[in-house]
Motif scaffolding. Sequence first.
Motif, mmCIF file in Angstrom:
data_model
loop_
_atom_site.group_PDB
_atom_site.id
_atom_site.type_symbol
_atom_site.label_atom_id
_atom_site.label_comp_id
_atom_site.label_asym_id
_atom_site.label_seq_id
_atom_site.Cartn_x
_atom_site.Cartn_y
_atom_site.Cartn_z
ATOM 1 N N GLU A 42 0.820 -1.224 0.000
ATOM 2 C CA GLU A 42 0.000 0.000 0.000
ATOM 3 C C GLU A 42 0.852 1.272 0.000
ATOM 4 O OE1 GLU A 42 -0.907 0.341 4.784
ATOM 5 O OE2 GLU A 42 -2.419 -0.538 3.472
ATOM 6 N N ASP A 43 2.126 1.159 0.386
ATOM 7 C CA ASP A 43 3.026 2.320 0.396
ATOM 8 C C ASP A 43 3.988 2.323 -0.791
ATOM 9 O OD1 ASP A 43 1.986 3.321 2.807
ATOM 10 O OD2 ASP A 43 3.258 1.955 3.963
ATOM 11 N N ILE A 44 3.608 1.686 -1.887
ATOM 12 C CA ILE A 44 4.489 1.556 -3.054
ATOM 13 C C ILE A 44 5.002 2.921 -3.528
ATOM 14 C CG2 ILE A 44 2.503 1.582 -4.632
ATOM 15 C CD1 ILE A 44 5.623 -0.433 -5.345
ATOM 16 N N CYS A 45 6.266 2.951 -3.910
ATOM 17 C CA CYS A 45 6.875 4.102 -4.570
ATOM 18 C C CYS A 45 7.472 3.565 -5.869
ATOM 19 C CB CYS A 45 7.969 4.718 -3.692
ATOM 20 S SG CYS A 45 8.807 6.095 -4.495
ATOM 21 N N TYR A 46 6.912 3.986 -6.993
ATOM 22 C CA TYR A 46 7.232 3.449 -8.318
ATOM 23 C C TYR A 46 7.798 4.596 -9.150
ATOM 24 C CZ TYR A 46 6.186 0.500 -12.435
ATOM 25 O OH TYR A 46 6.251 -0.279 -13.571
ATOM 26 N N ARG A 47 9.135 4.581 -9.386
ATOM 27 C CA ARG A 47 9.801 5.741 -9.988
ATOM 28 C C ARG A 47 10.633 5.383 -11.212
ATOM 29 N NH1 ARG A 47 11.591 10.249 -7.333
ATOM 30 N NH2 ARG A 47 13.637 9.883 -8.206
ATOM 31 N N MET A 48 10.628 6.303 -12.152
ATOM 32 C CA MET A 48 11.565 6.253 -13.274
ATOM 33 C C MET A 48 12.142 7.648 -13.422
ATOM 34 S SD MET A 48 11.053 5.378 -17.332
ATOM 35 C CE MET A 48 10.640 3.668 -17.098
ATOM 36 N N ARG A 157 10.153 0.573 -6.367
ATOM 37 C CA ARG A 157 10.873 0.219 -7.601
ATOM 38 C C ARG A 157 11.441 1.493 -8.205
ATOM 39 N NH1 ARG A 157 8.197 -3.835 -11.320
ATOM 40 N NH2 ARG A 157 9.473 -5.191 -10.009
ATOM 41 N N ASP A 158 12.748 1.458 -8.451
ATOM 42 C CA ASP A 158 13.438 2.518 -9.188
ATOM 43 C C ASP A 158 13.877 1.931 -10.515
ATOM 44 O OD1 ASP A 158 13.433 4.790 -7.399
ATOM 45 O OD2 ASP A 158 14.731 3.585 -6.102
ATOM 46 N N ILE A 159 13.472 2.577 -11.593
ATOM 47 C CA ILE A 159 13.717 2.085 -12.947
ATOM 48 C C ILE A 159 14.653 3.052 -13.648
ATOM 49 C CG2 ILE A 159 12.614 1.447 -15.135
ATOM 50 C CD1 ILE A 159 9.943 1.510 -13.234
ATOM 51 N N VAL A 160 15.669 2.513 -14.316
ATOM 52 C CA VAL A 160 16.593 3.322 -15.097
ATOM 53 C C VAL A 160 16.614 2.760 -16.515
ATOM 54 C CG1 VAL A 160 18.961 4.137 -15.357
ATOM 55 C CG2 VAL A 160 18.013 3.794 -13.062
ATOM 56 N N LEU A 161 16.048 3.524 -17.458
ATOM 57 C CA LEU A 161 16.065 3.104 -18.860
ATOM 58 C C LEU A 161 17.474 3.151 -19.415
ATOM 59 C CD1 LEU A 161 12.933 4.796 -20.469
ATOM 60 C CD2 LEU A 161 13.335 2.354 -20.153
ATOM 61 N N ASP A 162 17.784 2.218 -20.307
ATOM 62 C CA ASP A 162 19.094 2.166 -20.946
ATOM 63 C C ASP A 162 19.073 2.897 -22.291
ATOM 64 O OD1 ASP A 162 20.058 0.600 -18.870
ATOM 65 O OD2 ASP A 162 19.503 -1.268 -19.869
#
Length: 175
Positions: A42-48, A157-162
């Motif tokens: 419930e406390d999700i932090c979803y970042r790009m 989730r921390d997302i880093v595009l290539d």
Amino acid sequence: MLDRPLSPPPVEVIVAVTQALHCEARLLDNEDFDGWLAMLDEDICYRMELKSRRFRADRSPPLPVGPGVIFNEDLGRLKLRVDRLKSGFVWAEDPPNFIRRAISNVEVVARPAENEVRVHSVLIMHRNRIDGTTRVLTAARTDLWRGEGQAWLLVARDIVLDHSVLPDSNLNAFF
């Protein structure tokens, strides 16, 4: 920054978290968004983040404000994105794109909290649109997963595009 495990996580934890990653990819590939939302804390932090590329010789300090984010979402925002996709009014997703996610290079690292692990992985997303356009997106992900009973929930989730330039016209898909 490399995570240094406090102690290696038990093999059962590594297997369970890896299975959760693969289950998550399958649910998203099959557009089972409600099943995917059920895997989120419930406390999700979803970042790009919006990454900038600099020459190795560039010794100037980083920008004080930071490069910005492509998205930074909580559970409410993720539910809004899901509701939008399910509405039938997203022209770029009707008919649905063919999307397949492959998860690799999974590394599960123990954290101080007994029921939490940091997970590093690589995502390859193949997307084919109705006009035949095919895109392949790759990204590195750093997650925090928390064990809740028999389930593992995605907390962050921390997302880093290539990619230095986004090779697609939109980011309707989840990474």
